[in-house]
Motif scaffolding. Structure first.
Motif, PDB file in Angstrom:
ATOM      1  N   ILE A 807       0.876  -1.180   0.000  1.00 15.93           N
ATOM      2  CA  ILE A 807       0.000   0.000   0.000  1.00 15.93           C
ATOM      3  C   ILE A 807       0.908   1.222   0.000  1.00 15.93           C
ATOM      4  CG2 ILE A 807      -0.199  -0.108   2.517  1.00 15.93           C
ATOM      5  CD1 ILE A 807      -2.905   1.278   0.165  1.00 15.93           C
ATOM      6  N   ASP A 808       0.584   2.214  -0.826  1.00 19.13           N
ATOM      7  CA  ASP A 808       1.434   3.399  -0.910  1.00 19.13           C
ATOM      8  C   ASP A 808       0.571   4.651  -0.954  1.00 19.13           C
ATOM      9  OD1 ASP A 808       0.913   4.109  -3.845  1.00 19.13           O
ATOM     10  OD2 ASP A 808       1.690   2.073  -4.044  1.00 19.13           O
ATOM     11  N   CYS A 809       1.236   5.801  -1.023  1.00 18.31           N
ATOM     12  CA  CYS A 809       0.540   7.079  -0.921  1.00 18.31           C
ATOM     13  C   CYS A 809      -0.314   7.384  -2.141  1.00 18.31           C
ATOM     14  CB  CYS A 809       1.549   8.207  -0.712  1.00 18.31           C
ATOM     15  SG  CYS A 809       2.736   8.387  -2.063  1.00 18.31           S
ATOM     16  N   ASP A 810      -0.153   6.660  -3.241  1.00 18.17           N
ATOM     17  CA  ASP A 810      -0.921   6.935  -4.459  1.00 18.17           C
ATOM     18  C   ASP A 810      -2.169   6.070  -4.591  1.00 18.17           C
ATOM     19  OD1 ASP A 810       0.949   8.837  -5.298  1.00 18.17           O
ATOM     20  OD2 ASP A 810       2.210   7.304  -6.223  1.00 18.17           O
ATOM     21  N   LYS A 811      -2.319   5.059  -3.762  1.00 13.61           N
ATOM     22  CA  LYS A 811      -3.405   4.090  -3.920  1.00 13.61           C
ATOM     23  C   LYS A 811      -4.668   4.550  -3.196  1.00 13.61           C
ATOM     24  CE  LYS A 811      -1.121   0.855  -6.210  1.00 13.61           C
ATOM     25  NZ  LYS A 811       0.203   1.470  -6.227  1.00 13.61           N
ATOM     26  N   THR A 812      -5.800   4.416  -3.894  1.00 10.77           N
ATOM     27  CA  THR A 812      -7.107   4.760  -3.341  1.00 10.77           C
ATOM     28  C   THR A 812      -8.029   3.556  -3.468  1.00 10.77           C
ATOM     29  OG1 THR A 812      -6.853   7.084  -3.970  1.00 10.77           O
ATOM     30  CG2 THR A 812      -9.084   6.327  -3.517  1.00 10.77           C
ATOM     31  N   ILE A 813      -8.850   3.345  -2.466  1.00  4.44           N
ATOM     32  CA  ILE A 813      -9.839   2.261  -2.485  1.00  4.44           C
ATOM     33  C   ILE A 813     -11.222   2.868  -2.344  1.00  4.44           C
ATOM     34  CG2 ILE A 813     -10.710   0.262  -1.200  1.00  4.44           C
ATOM     35  CD1 ILE A 813      -7.865  -0.492  -0.598  1.00  4.44           C
ATOM     36  N   MET A 814     -12.129   2.469  -3.230  1.00  2.14           N
ATOM     37  CA  MET A 814     -13.511   2.938  -3.169  1.00  2.14           C
ATOM     38  C   MET A 814     -14.329   1.971  -2.308  1.00  2.14           C
ATOM     39  SD  MET A 814     -16.244   3.723  -6.259  1.00  2.14           S
ATOM     40  CE  MET A 814     -16.383   2.014  -6.797  1.00  2.14           C
TER      41      MET A 814
END
Length: 1117
Positions: A807-814
């Motif tokens: 998991i990194d600072c660019d990843k988004t989960i809806m």
């Protein structure tokens, strides 16, 4: 573990001097490449502790910087400092002036038995200042610990405590790409802008919150994460006061007397003030005309003081619009104004557009002001600014909108009310998002061996909305309503207002985002070392195109960015029709190749010798990377065994987990998971190309999916770099990175000339950005609501938890939500995201993000508090999920119907204008038609196009954040030929041009960017002098198709490079530069992004508005 502190004890201080940490390594300077065009310096994102006049948020000692913040460079180029353990974190961007050293990363050592010296149970904890560089937070996990048992984030038992390493010191690494700065760079203060505008209660904006200092630059223009508004404005009150309507088009209609886009977020609201058009800004730099260092992804600090902007410390703004009787008061950040004109259509659809003024239709409006956003005011949630605007967050109870946003900022009481609105209820969660440099750091709290306090029924973590009763002896969970006993050592008396007397001293009781030290119950085994395994395609095509050489060069350069010490391990392998491992042990004179010929039943030879400590093999590794292109230069094997190679590398990493970075150039044709050229087969079949084309976007079989699940179970995160010149079936291969929390990078058609720099920068950001390993995430809701589905790059083995090997600072989960009961009007309902993850040093952390919103039974309030950027990002992600499963025409129809349903609901139930000849748009969603049209014309939904392009688009969208969603479908276009004459009000990037061919001249040069690629378009009649200044040649014909933009010694070239570098910083991506010329296929590609134009299969923007109006009229009748 530090001794427990009694309740009410003072918070730990932040010492300003201490002894250097053990094993401290001094900086090692490294001379960078002198060509900005060849490689690109990553922007450094750690703000120094000793920045001048750093603001104090608590009235006490100055707070240290937070990971992800930009450093302030001193004139001497002093090394900045950070306060979080981990390697130096850099961000793609232009080279900051004066920064030339490349650092030795902080030493690693055995885990320490105690936490940082200033960490006390249940108190904020940060790393003390030592006068040297401190590595940033979770930049790259160096070890892993197993996930807890399924069922919840609750801890298992019988395990060992987490280990906190010693604080380490490091210098910022310097990327390649810019000559060293020789002048004197002024140091910009790192606190809020002089022109900052508070969208919170003016009465609450005082105290110790930093007052800005004039003399800096204003914010940047419309764009990505911390950038100006995309047009998503602050919602207005219900009814026509909160509506944007378009001019009537009848022959007798009167032109509206309004200022264009007066309903935008930057006009009359006290939170969004526009600078006076007549104001001439002072020189943009604070001293000597020298530009401040480009040191932040959020734009240069500080911002310019301009007239007509509110001081965040000032009282209520004069001229605030009055309340509308019978309606609830507006939020402090909302505008009461709107465009009171209408767009009607009384004639045919083709005649109507000629009656509409294209200059008055809603478009995104850039803003130069910076908003100070307080997450809660007057004991209620404050709707956040647009995701694409620049804002500074004060966490006053709710989490920052960077970490979690809701599509609607008031929760509908019933599912029927939500269905009537046509909108969806969903969250966008980006748990490790980069903060603004001026924001307060997230506090670290240590509850000791017992772990953080949680509800005994639903396992929710302690947060500001849990209510303490019976003199503090018990507390009520705000999610499930269960009453628990307060632990004896956590007890505190209550004040007259019912709050604990120590609530403001405890971050977990006063902040919406907090991080807990995970106790030993959250680990089932000792942390393991960080492993970086590189897998390189050496088939004949990869060698011939230069992809192998580019990959080896990039890896060789980023080796210096990996953390030093005994806890960092690396491995490398190459593959074509067989797999080649390399023994990197120091005892050998040179690396020894170990060949695995069986690609159907693979194995790993000498596992202990394949993955080796970086410190023990650095010389061998560098030698090997230099020699691989030569070793395989005569390779004639065209086959590639991607599936077998990744499985063999996984077997080498199985005991530890880590990052597997794969460089693939051709279609995998043999071995495990072999693929065929399905795209050619699909085009040969008329039925497949028209009716079943979406099946080509699905994996060819389940082989790679089953492998990926096995990878995820052993905490191996796969990132895939595709450097191809032909079809490679991304739809099948991308299953592996999507399931393991990784990412797909796509370079088509790969060019060794123009793509080598981007490959290097992408790889460097991948390994140095703030990130965590072995993560588990769960979102909990208050009673009456529940999580319906998660969407993103993850592996879900049980319904409630999301497993994230990386998991990194660019990843988004809806996270989509649904009602399971009726909610109480006016009550507060909360959402809590808990992320358990491992940092670079093997520290187990729990990041808890809490958002509490009020409930409403009024449809007006839903539209008034709708979040356009979040709504549209969810639209985009849902479309990406549907494209591989249903025909494109059906996807476009569903998208159109969804948008019309929302606008029809507002027109029918909320608008007070009775004339049916007007198109009434809700103020908060007035750009929804434009974004819907842009999405319909986007790469993912176009009928024509390559299958791989669409597959990559789907994968890119799956983890995309809200600030980057709008630019993807509605790019930013800037005219270059008049760049020097534009009034930018001190901003680096000028105002964008509407995406219409009417605004593209044959005499012009234009730059267009969408967050992935950047296009430079040249008209057929461009002034040769401009061509000479920009490209260094006398005519357009002399410019090669695969070009590298040089920084020439003239003002226009320097300004263009400055703009491009700023865009790259904003987008956190290097952006490929592509040349487009009028009259050839590249020119057609450029004009395909003119989404406001009429195209053979699609309508123009004006026609689309008329079409939407007709659809609404049909539903009304």
């Amino acid at each position: 573990m530090a001794a427990p502190a009694p309740p009410g004890a003072p918070k730990p201080n932040y010492p300003h001097s201490s002894a250097p940490p053990p094993n401290y390594n001094p900086n090692i300077p490294r001379t960078p490449d002198q060509s900005l065009s060849q490689n690109f310096q990553n922007l450094q994102i750690n703000q120094p502790f000793n920045a001048p006049n750093l603001p104090s948020f608590s009235g006490g000692s100055v707070r240290p910087s937070y990971p992800g913040q930009a450093p302030t460079f001193s004139p001497s180029g002093a090394t900045p400092v950070s306060n979080f353990p981990g390697p130096s974190t850099t961000r793609p961007g232009a080279p900051p002036p004066g920064v030339v050293p490349r650092a030795v990363m902080p030493p690693f050592g055995p885990p320490q038995n105690a936490g940082p010296p200033n960490t006390t149970p249940a108190r904020p904890s940060t790393v003390p200042f030592t006068g040297q560089q401190q590595p940033p937070f979770a930049a790259r996990p160096s070890s892993f610990a197993s996930r807890p048992p399924s069922g919840s984030l609750g801890p298992p038992s019988g395990t060992t405590p987490p280990n906190l390493p010693p604080q380490a010191s490091t210098a910022r690494p310097s990327g390649l790409g810019s000559p060293p700065f020789t002048g004197t760079a002024p140091v910009p203060p790192a606190y809020p802008a002089a022109g900052s505008v508070s969208n919170g209660n003016p009465g609450l904006s005082g105290g110790n919150f930093p007052r800005p200092v004039p003399g800096g630059l204003p914010g940047t223009s419309f764009g990505a994460p911390p950038f100006p508004s995309s047009g998503g404005s602050r919602p207005s009150p219900e009814g026509t006061a909160g509506a944007t309507s378009m001019p009537a088009v009848g022959p007798f209609s009167q032109a509206p007397i309004v200022r264009p886009f007066s309903g935008s977020a930057h006009t009359s609201s006290p939170g969004f003030m526009r600078p006076s058009p007549s104001f001439q800004p002072p020189p943009p730099f604070a001293s000597g005309g020298s530009p401040p260092p480009a040191s932040t992804p959020f734009g240069v600090q500080p911002w310019q003081t301009r007239p007509n902007q509110l001081d965040p410390l000032a009282g209520p703004a004069a001229g605030h619009p009055p309340r509308v009787l019978g309606m609830p008061p507006p939020y402090p950040s909302q505008s009461m104004s709107g465009m009171q004109t209408g767009i009607g259509q009384t004639g045919g659809m083709m005649q109507a557009p000629t009656k509409i003024d294209p200059n008055q239709i809603p478009r995104p409006i850039p803003s130069q002001s910076v908003v100070i956003h307080e997450t809660r005011q007057r004991n209620q949630a404050n709707p956040p600014p647009p995701a694409t605007s620049e804002f500074i967050v004060r966490d006053t109870g709710n989490c920052s909108p960077r970490y979690m946003r809701c599509t609607i900022n008031q929760i509908p009481c019933t599912a029927d009310l939500l269905a009537t609105s046509g909108m969806q209820l969903a969250l966008l969660v980006q748990p490790l998002a980069l903060p603004h440099p001026s924001e307060e750091p997230i506090q670290l709290v240590d509850f000791g061996e017992g772990g953080p306090m949680r509800c005994s029924r639903c396992k929710a973590y302690i947060n500001p909305f849990m209510k303490f009763i019976d003199q503090g002896l018990r507390y009520i969970c705000n999610l499930c309503g269960f009453t628990d006993e307060t632990p004896r050592d956590y007890h505190s008396n209550l004040g007259p207002d019912g709050r604990r007397r120590d609530a403001d001293e405890r971050p977990e009781l006063s902040r919406g985002t907090v991080e807990f030290v995970a106790s030993k119950e959250y680990m089932v085994r000792d942390p393991m070392p960080a492993v970086f395994f590189f897998l390189i395609d050496v088939s004949s095509k990869a060698i011939q195109t230069g992809a192998t050489a580019a990959a080896c060069s990039a890896i060789n350069q980023i080796i210096a960015d990996l953390p030093e010490g005994p806890r960092t391990f690396v491995g490398i392998a190459t593959f074509d029709s067989t797999i080649h491992f390399y023994n990197l042990k120091r005892a050998l004179q040179q690396p020894l190749m170990l060949i695995v010929p069986d690609v159907l039943d693979v194995y790993t030879p000498l596992e202990s010798d394949v993955v080796v400590q970086l410190s023990a093999c650095r010389q061998h590794l560098e030698l090997l990377l230099e020699n691989i292109p030569t070793m395989f230069q005569d390779n004639i094997i065209a086959d590639s065994t991607f599936g077998a190679a990744t499985k063999a590398a996984f077997l080498a990493m199985k005991g530890t987990g880590g990052k597997l970075l794969v460089f693939q150039s051709v279609l995998p044709s043999i071995g495990i998971g072999a693929l065929s050229a399905r795209e050619a087969e699909g085009r040969a079949s008329i039925s497949a190309s028209e009716k079943e084309a979406h099946k080509l976007l699905q994996p060819a079989d389940k082989t790679l999916k089953e492998m990926a699940i096995d990878f995820a179970e052993h905490q191996v995160c796969v990132d895939l770099f595709i450097t191809s010149q032909s079809y490679v079936d991304i739809a099948s291969m991308s299953v592996v990175p999507r399931t393991t929390g990784g990412q797909v990078y796509y370079y088509y058609p790969f060019s060794a000339v123009s793509d080598t720099a981007k490959l290097y920068n992408d790889l460097r950001w991948n390994v140095t950005r703030p990130q965590g390993f072995e993560a588990v995430m769960r979102v909990r809701c208050s009673q009456g609501l529940q999580v319906q589905e998660y969407s993103g790059n993850y592996c879900k083995r049980i319904p409630t938890d999301v497993d994230l090997p990386g998991i990194d600072c660019d990843k988004t989960i809806m996270v989509t939500l649904k009602h399971d009961d009726k909610l109480q009007d006016g009550a507060e309902y909360a959402f809590q995201c808990a992320l358990l993850y491992t940092t670079i040093y093997g520290q187990r952390r729990i990041r808890v993000i809490t958002l509490s919103l009020s409930c409403t039974s009024t449809l007006h309030n839903l539209f008034r508090t709708a979040d356009l950027d979040t709504q549209f990002t969810c639209f985009l992600k849902q479309v990406a999920l549907e494209v591989p499963t249903i025909p494109l025409m059906q996807v476009r129809e569903q998208l159109m119907n969804q948008s019309v349903s929302i606008l029809h609901s507002y027109r029918k139930f909320c608008a007070t204008v009775s004339s049916s000849g007007q198109l009434i748009l809700p103020e908060a969603l007035k750009l929804l038609p434009l974004y819907t049209l842009a999405l319909i014309k986007s790469t993912g939904l176009r009928t024509e196009g390559r299958i791989d392009d669409r597959s990559f688009w789907i994968n890119y969208v799956s983890s995309l954040s809200a600030p980057l969603a709008v630019p993807l479908v509605y790019p930013r276009m800037i005219s270059v030929h008049d760049l020097l004459s534009k009034e930018t009000d001190g901003a680096i990037i000028p105002a964008p041009t509407p995406l219409s061919s009417e605004h593209v001249s044959d005499e012009g040069v234009y730059l267009l960017e969408n967050g992935i690629d950047a296009f430079i378009y040249l008209g057929s009649a461009v002034n040769p002098q401009i061509v000479q200044q920009v490209f260094g040649v006398s005519s357009i014909e002399e410019i090669p198709a695969q070009f590298v933009l040089q920084r020439l010694d003239n003002p226009l070239s320097k300004k263009l490079n400055e703009v491009i570098n700023e865009i790259r910083r904003q987008r956190c991506s290097y952006l490929r530069l592509k040349l487009c010329k009028k009259g050839d296929s590249s020119g057609m590609l450029f004009f395909s992004y003119m989404v406001e134009d009429k195209t053979p299969p699609g309508l123009s923007y004006v026609e689309f508005l008329v079409h939407v109006h007709r659809q609404i009229q049909n539903k009304m009748s």
